[in-house]
Write a protein that holds these residues in place. Structure first.
Motif, mmCIF file in Angstrom:
data_model
loop_
_atom_site.group_PDB
_atom_site.id
_atom_site.type_symbol
_atom_site.label_atom_id
_atom_site.label_comp_id
_atom_site.label_asym_id
_atom_site.label_seq_id
_atom_site.Cartn_x
_atom_site.Cartn_y
_atom_site.Cartn_z
ATOM 1 N N GLN A 144 0.792 -1.227 0.127
ATOM 2 C CA GLN A 144 -0.104 -0.024 0.083
ATOM 3 C C GLN A 144 0.904 1.292 -0.108
ATOM 4 O O GLN A 144 1.888 1.186 0.528
ATOM 5 C CB GLN A 144 -0.884 0.219 1.118
ATOM 6 N N HIS A 161 -2.648 11.947 -8.534
ATOM 7 C CA HIS A 161 -2.646 10.693 -7.797
ATOM 8 C C HIS A 161 -3.897 9.878 -8.247
ATOM 9 O O HIS A 161 -4.106 8.719 -8.625
ATOM 10 C CB HIS A 161 -2.769 10.892 -6.585
ATOM 11 N N ARG A 162 -5.176 10.633 -8.647
ATOM 12 C CA ARG A 162 -6.221 9.906 -9.049
ATOM 13 C C ARG A 162 -5.921 9.270 -10.476
ATOM 14 O O ARG A 162 -6.360 7.965 -10.889
ATOM 15 C CB ARG A 162 -7.507 10.859 -9.623
ATOM 16 N N GLY A 165 -4.477 5.761 -9.953
ATOM 17 C CA GLY A 165 -5.049 4.689 -9.417
ATOM 18 C C GLY A 165 -5.410 4.789 -7.929
ATOM 19 O O GLY A 165 -5.796 4.036 -7.311
ATOM 20 N N PHE A 166 -4.877 6.024 -7.420
ATOM 21 C CA PHE A 166 -5.177 6.362 -5.950
ATOM 22 C C PHE A 166 -6.508 6.704 -5.802
ATOM 23 O O PHE A 166 -7.115 7.134 -6.552
ATOM 24 C CB PHE A 166 -4.167 7.431 -5.541
ATOM 25 N N LYS A 167 -7.129 6.365 -4.507
ATOM 26 C CA LYS A 167 -8.509 6.603 -4.215
ATOM 27 C C LYS A 167 -8.263 7.301 -2.981
ATOM 28 O O LYS A 167 -7.537 7.116 -1.960
ATOM 29 C CB LYS A 167 -9.129 5.089 -3.732
ATOM 30 N N GLU A 168 -9.403 8.251 -3.033
ATOM 31 C CA GLU A 168 -9.456 9.213 -1.738
ATOM 32 C C GLU A 168 -9.985 8.230 -0.577
ATOM 33 O O GLU A 168 -11.070 7.572 -0.742
ATOM 34 C CB GLU A 168 -10.159 10.268 -1.948
ATOM 35 N N THR A 169 -9.418 8.046 0.736
ATOM 36 C CA THR A 169 -9.730 7.498 1.744
ATOM 37 C C THR A 169 -10.234 8.021 2.884
ATOM 38 O O THR A 169 -10.699 7.590 3.947
ATOM 39 C CB THR A 169 -8.901 6.435 1.963
ATOM 40 N N MET A 188 -5.017 9.677 0.291
ATOM 41 C CA MET A 188 -5.119 8.971 -0.757
ATOM 42 C C MET A 188 -4.377 7.857 -0.619
ATOM 43 O O MET A 188 -3.197 7.689 -0.248
ATOM 44 C CB MET A 188 -4.952 9.775 -2.021
ATOM 45 N N GLN A 189 -5.020 6.686 -1.242
ATOM 46 C CA GLN A 189 -4.279 5.448 -1.057
ATOM 47 C C GLN A 189 -4.269 4.470 -2.461
ATOM 48 O O GLN A 189 -5.116 4.415 -3.182
ATOM 49 C CB GLN A 189 -5.032 4.556 0.041
ATOM 50 N N LYS A 190 -3.135 3.755 -2.892
ATOM 51 C CA LYS A 190 -2.901 2.763 -3.932
ATOM 52 C C LYS A 190 -2.503 1.664 -3.469
ATOM 53 O O LYS A 190 -1.644 1.439 -2.666
ATOM 54 C CB LYS A 190 -1.778 3.542 -4.699
ATOM 55 N N ASP A 191 -3.508 0.574 -3.923
ATOM 56 C CA ASP A 191 -3.098 -0.749 -3.717
ATOM 57 C C ASP A 191 -2.166 -1.165 -4.480
ATOM 58 O O ASP A 191 -2.516 -1.156 -5.832
ATOM 59 C CB ASP A 191 -4.696 -1.686 -3.405
#
Length: 193
Positions: A144, A161-162, A165-169, A188-191
């Motif tokens: 992550q 970031h979007r 593939g980053f998602k706002e968490t 924001m987080q990227k798996d």
């Protein structure tokens, strides 16, 4: 002389007025792992954002000694620290990952940071550098990657970031104070799995 008798002068070649500006040089760079000799440039780039923007919530410049310590720490942990370098050797930007929290259970999660020289923004370098960082992060075994972005005027960073593939968490409001103003953050987080 009558108009029908008049023969216009002809130029042998068409004559066009054109401004002959030299072509703009192509924006070229190489992305590679940071080296100790890159750290003065890294420091200069970061200091610009510390003293002039809310992009970083640091309020004090970092010393070169602090950057050397961070470099040694990330190298020891085998976490990525990349630079984008011009053909002349100038560091145009950098990106790195550092531990999210100093607890062993978080060892597969890191927070990323990316900073570009102001003259290097808007040319696709940020996306290339962050993409390379994500690839290096996955190779380093991270699962992550987090981004903590100051919410004031951060639309381009959030968009970057979007796009990768980053998602706002989450969001936190009014958690930092800089330049006599309260600032919130966007998480924001990227798996990478």
């Amino acid at each position: 002389m009558l108009e029908e008798e008049y023969e216009p002068r002809r130029l042998s070649k068409p004559f066009h007025l054109r401004r002959l500006d030299p072509p703009e040089p192509a924006f070229a760079y190489e992305i590679r792992p940071a080296r100790p000799e890159d750290l003065p440039d890294v420091r200069q780039i970061y200091d610009h954002y510390v003293t002039n923007t809310m992009v970083t919530l640091d309020t004090e410049r970092r010393t070169l000694r602090a950057w050397r310590s961070k470099y040694a720490y990330l190298t020891r942990l085998k976490l990525p620290f990349l630079v984008a370098v011009s053909p002349s050797g100038q560091v145009l930007g950098y990106a790195l990952c550092e531990p999210w929290i100093q607890k062993r259970a978080y060892r597969f999660t890191a927070e990323e940071s990316i900073y570009l020289r102001p003259a290097s923004t808007g040319k696709g370098l940020g996306k290339a550098l962050l993409s390379a960082l994500l690839t290096a992060s996955k190779q380093a075994g991270l699962k992550q990657v987090l981004a903590v972005i100051a919410d004031g005027g951060a639309e381009s960073s959030i968009g970057l970031h979007r796009s990768l593939g980053f998602k706002e968490t989450g969001r936190m409001g009014r958690v930092a104070f800089k330049f006599e103003r309260w600032i919130g953050t966007v998480m924001m987080q990227k798996d990478l799995k």
